[in-house]
Design an enzyme around this catalytic site. Structure first.
Site, mmCIF file in Angstrom:
data_model
loop_
_atom_site.group_PDB
_atom_site.id
_atom_site.type_symbol
_atom_site.label_atom_id
_atom_site.label_comp_id
_atom_site.label_asym_id
_atom_site.label_seq_id
_atom_site.Cartn_x
_atom_site.Cartn_y
_atom_site.Cartn_z
ATOM 1 N N THR A 83 36.587 -10.506 35.230
ATOM 2 C CA THR A 83 35.196 -10.320 35.841
ATOM 3 C C THR A 83 34.521 -11.110 34.740
ATOM 4 O O THR A 83 33.386 -11.775 35.152
ATOM 5 C CB THR A 83 34.850 -8.944 35.825
ATOM 6 O OG1 THR A 83 35.613 -8.308 36.640
ATOM 7 C CG2 THR A 83 33.437 -8.661 36.456
ATOM 8 N N HIS B 230 61.353 16.825 14.332
ATOM 9 C CA HIS B 230 61.408 16.110 15.496
ATOM 10 C C HIS B 230 60.820 14.721 15.235
ATOM 11 O O HIS B 230 61.670 13.599 15.367
ATOM 12 C CB HIS B 230 60.802 16.731 16.605
ATOM 13 C CG HIS B 230 60.618 15.945 17.792
ATOM 14 N ND1 HIS B 230 61.418 16.172 18.952
ATOM 15 C CD2 HIS B 230 60.039 14.833 18.285
ATOM 16 C CE1 HIS B 230 61.296 15.455 20.003
ATOM 17 N NE2 HIS B 230 60.521 14.454 19.716
ATOM 18 N N GLU B 231 59.900 14.446 14.449
ATOM 19 C CA GLU B 231 59.234 13.389 14.285
ATOM 20 C C GLU B 231 59.756 12.385 12.997
ATOM 21 O O GLU B 231 60.224 11.465 13.143
ATOM 22 C CB GLU B 231 57.692 13.179 14.043
ATOM 23 C CG GLU B 231 56.957 13.908 15.023
ATOM 24 C CD GLU B 231 56.850 13.171 16.442
ATOM 25 O OE1 GLU B 231 57.228 11.771 16.297
ATOM 26 O OE2 GLU B 231 56.756 13.721 17.318
ATOM 27 N N HIS C 42 62.822 10.654 14.789
ATOM 28 C CA HIS C 42 62.399 9.375 15.414
ATOM 29 C C HIS C 42 62.340 8.281 14.320
ATOM 30 O O HIS C 42 62.845 7.337 14.535
ATOM 31 C CB HIS C 42 61.371 9.636 16.067
ATOM 32 C CG HIS C 42 61.467 10.414 17.457
ATOM 33 N ND1 HIS C 42 62.448 9.932 18.687
ATOM 34 C CD2 HIS C 42 60.626 11.405 17.991
ATOM 35 C CE1 HIS C 42 62.247 10.731 19.458
ATOM 36 N NE2 HIS C 42 61.220 11.564 19.095
#
Length: 648
Positions: free
Chosen positions: A211, A426-427, A430
């Site tokens: 746009t 948990h992190e 990762h």
């Protein structure tokens, strides 16, 4: 150029109209309920009237041109029509009847007609007032203007945008700049036999600047520019959409040469015949009329159609052919150079601190669209204002980037110590997998502060813009998805697993299924595509699709998907088992500092000082005060609780 504002009208004239309506209403009430005339009495034939006079029953009469009214001796009133009788006066004199004359007044007739017509005048006045109000509320002609075009003509008063305001999409800008040059100097192209393109379709992801490009064309071309949304054609009344298309092109012909911009054209340009049952619906009629107007029997010289969509796959093929849309201009997400230019545009009027490096910010925002970068700059300005700063520093941009990509921090969320500890492991799982498995993107940041809908986030960023992914990288991503769940299983055992890994499992399953069914990354299934395009959402198309695989193939696909998922799970388990001490170190660092960068995470797993000074003044320090009793990162900490490195 016309102004979009509705005319306000003359207040004095409005007051006159209002008081006139009130006066008409009062006259109507007076005519209906006002003082009525005396009753005219019984109607007599003229012969009867003569008989009454001769009998002496008539006391007095009033004579006029067309009738006689009078009073009997007993007080009753009467009326009789007049017959030209030269003996009438002589008869009245003989019987002693008192009489008088009254001529018919022309003015009374007009007053009578006016009073009788007041109800009709009042009804017409109310109807006229309502009609005028509907016209004001509907800019396309009021109640009678459903079929009128809702296209608006842009003016320079609405904020002129030029190609200087468009950055990061140079190729798309050049394609459209040629159309502007054609409008300014058509002889430059026509002398070589070139014709102006009839239409240009802007295709790209949301927020890439389609746009904005159209507004830049309007600012540069210097010709009338009409803008309308695809949904403005569609109406609940049958035939209105086609009528609006006709009216829009008639308006454009009167202002040719001009440009017509249709935003979100997929709202009206979708495949025909996609519905079940009757295909002659309102949307298809509108599309048929649009096709005819763009390239039909009558030529539309000097009218250029520019349209934008982020769903080119659902558009009707007849709409996309040359002659209607001669050019399909792809507006991609910007690369690092484009992102830097876009940031320069959006920070042009913002006071930046000397430590702000737009090149570094562009490098750390791969995949950001122009709208994302505008939002990033705005969020950084809001953060600086919230802190009472006069300049926007690099820290504000970093916080804004975290907020845009990972969601806002939810520090007020109440979590127990056990939940924080589970989130930290948990992190940390990762993060460790991303550090030790080759093929993963570099670790950028890991946090256990709840953001958005997640309790914690591990964030990997590529070193450069990536346009494709190989099989090694996808398998590394599969292992990364299972790092958190495997870490929880090693620390807490299989019976203590929670629901926090649901999104990781979903990502891994979708990725493995895409590898098998779409990317040909399975040796047993070969280089075949076993899944149709899921973007096509039409009911008619989905019902008519045939199943393109046997039950045996479906079972083989499920087996291959499970194999890839289990491979990723085994890689993650081996990494975390071999580096269990690093897992404890990184989890302890997360519980103490809550947020770690990639470099800080690498120093933490080595047992080194992460390099922060006076952490209590840092925004990443814990707010619950639980870090004081944990071991410091400078030395190797002991495992938390009753952790069993071998799992349950």
């Amino acid at each position: 150029m016309q102004d979009d504002k509705e005319p306000q009208g003359n207040p004095w004239m409005k007051s006159v109209m209002i008081w006139s309506g009130i006066l008409l209403a009062m006259l109507l009430v007076a005519s209906m309920f006002g003082g009525a005339a005396q009753p005219a009495g019984a109607a007599l034939a003229y012969s009867e009237f003569r008989q009454k006079v001769e009998d002496g029953s008539v006391k007095e009469v009033v004579l006029s041109d067309d009738k006689v009214t009078g009073v009997m001796a007993n007080g009753d009133r009467f009326t009789a029509n007049v017959v030209r009788d030269p003996e009438l006066l002589k008869m009245l004199n003989e019987h002693g009847v008192k009489y008088d004359g009254k001529a018919t007044e022309t003015g009374n007739v007009w007053v009578y007609l006016l009073v009788q017509s007041l109800p009709f005048l009042l009804i017409l006045g109310i109807a006229f007032f309502v009609f005028r109000q509907v016209q004001k509320n509907n800019g396309t002609g009021g109640a009678m203007g459903f079929g009128k075009s809702r296209a608006k003509m842009l003016t320079e008063k609405q904020g002129r945008v030029t190609f200087d305001d468009v950055a990061g999409i140079d190729e798309a800008r050049e394609e459209l700049q040629e159309i502007v040059e054609f409008l300014k100097d058509p002889t430059k192209f026509s002398k070589l036999g070139g014709q102006i393109p009839k239409g240009a379709l802007l295709v790209g992801s949301p927020g890439t600047g389609k746009t904005l490009l159209a507004r830049a064309i309007a600012g540069e071309a210097g010709v009338p520019f009409f803008t309308i949304s695809g949904s403005d054609f569609v109406e609940m009344f049958v035939g209105v959409g086609a009528s609006r298309v006709r009216d829009m092109f008639e308006q454009a012909k009167r202002n040719a040469p001009c440009i017509v911009f249709i935003d979100e054209i997929d709202a009206v340009g979708r495949h025909r015949g996609a519905g079940l049952g009757n295909g002659n619906d309102e949307r298809e009629q509108t599309l048929n009329q649009l096709l005819v107007e763009m390239d039909g029997f009558e030529a539309n010289e000097g009218i250029i159609i520019v349209a934008a969509t982020n769903r080119p796959d659902v558009l009707d093929p007849a709409l996309l052919r040359p002659g209607r849309f001669d050019r399909q201009v792809v507006v991609p997400r910007p690369d690092i150079e484009g992102r830097q230019k876009i940031l320069e545009v959006h920070t042009r009027k913002k006071p930046l601190a000397p430590d702000v490096d737009l090149r570094r910010i562009a490098r750390g925002t791969p995949g950001f669209s122009g709208a994302d970068l505008a939002n990033l700059a705005n969020e950084a300005a809001l953060l600086a204002a919230r802190k009472g700063k006069r300049l926007i520093a690099s820290d504000e941009f970093e916080e804004a980037k975290d907020k845009v990509m990972m969601g806002a921090e939810r520090r007020s969320m109440v979590m127990t110590e056990d939940e924080k500890k589970a989130t930290a492991y948990h992190e940390a799982g990762h993060a460790l997998v991303s550090l030790h498995v080759e093929g993963n993107d570099p670790l950028h940041k890991v946090t256990i502060i709840p953001r958005g809908r997640a309790l914690g986030v591990t964030w990997n960023l590529p070193e450069r813009d990536r346009y494709s992914t190989n099989m090694k990288q996808m398998k590394a991503r599969l292992a990364l998805c299972f790092g958190g769940r495997i870490a929880e299983q090693l620390i807490y055992g299989k019976d203590e697993l929670n629901t926090g890994a649901s999104n990781d499992i979903q990502q891994a399953t979708d990725m493995a299924r895409a590898m098998v069914m779409e990317y040909g990354m399975s040796e047993k299934l070969g280089w075949l595509r076993y899944r149709d395009n899921q973007d096509e959402v039409f009911l008619g198309h989905s019902v008519s699709r045939a199943q393109n695989m046997s039950e045996e193939t479906a079972r083989l696909i499920d087996a291959e998907v499970r194999r890839l998922v289990e491979e990723g799970e085994n890689v993650a388990r081996k990494v975390l088992t071999d580096h269990i001490d690093e897992l404890h170190l990184l989890a302890a660092a997360l519980l103490e500092y809550e947020t770690l960068s990639g470099e800080e995470s690498k120093r933490a797993i080595k047992g080194e000082d992460i390099g922060r000074e006076n952490d209590q003044d840092k925004p990443g320090t814990p707010v619950s005060g639980h870090a004081g009793s944990l071991p410091q990162i400078k030395r190797k900490p002991r495992p938390f609780g009753d952790a069993n490195p071998q799992g349950a």
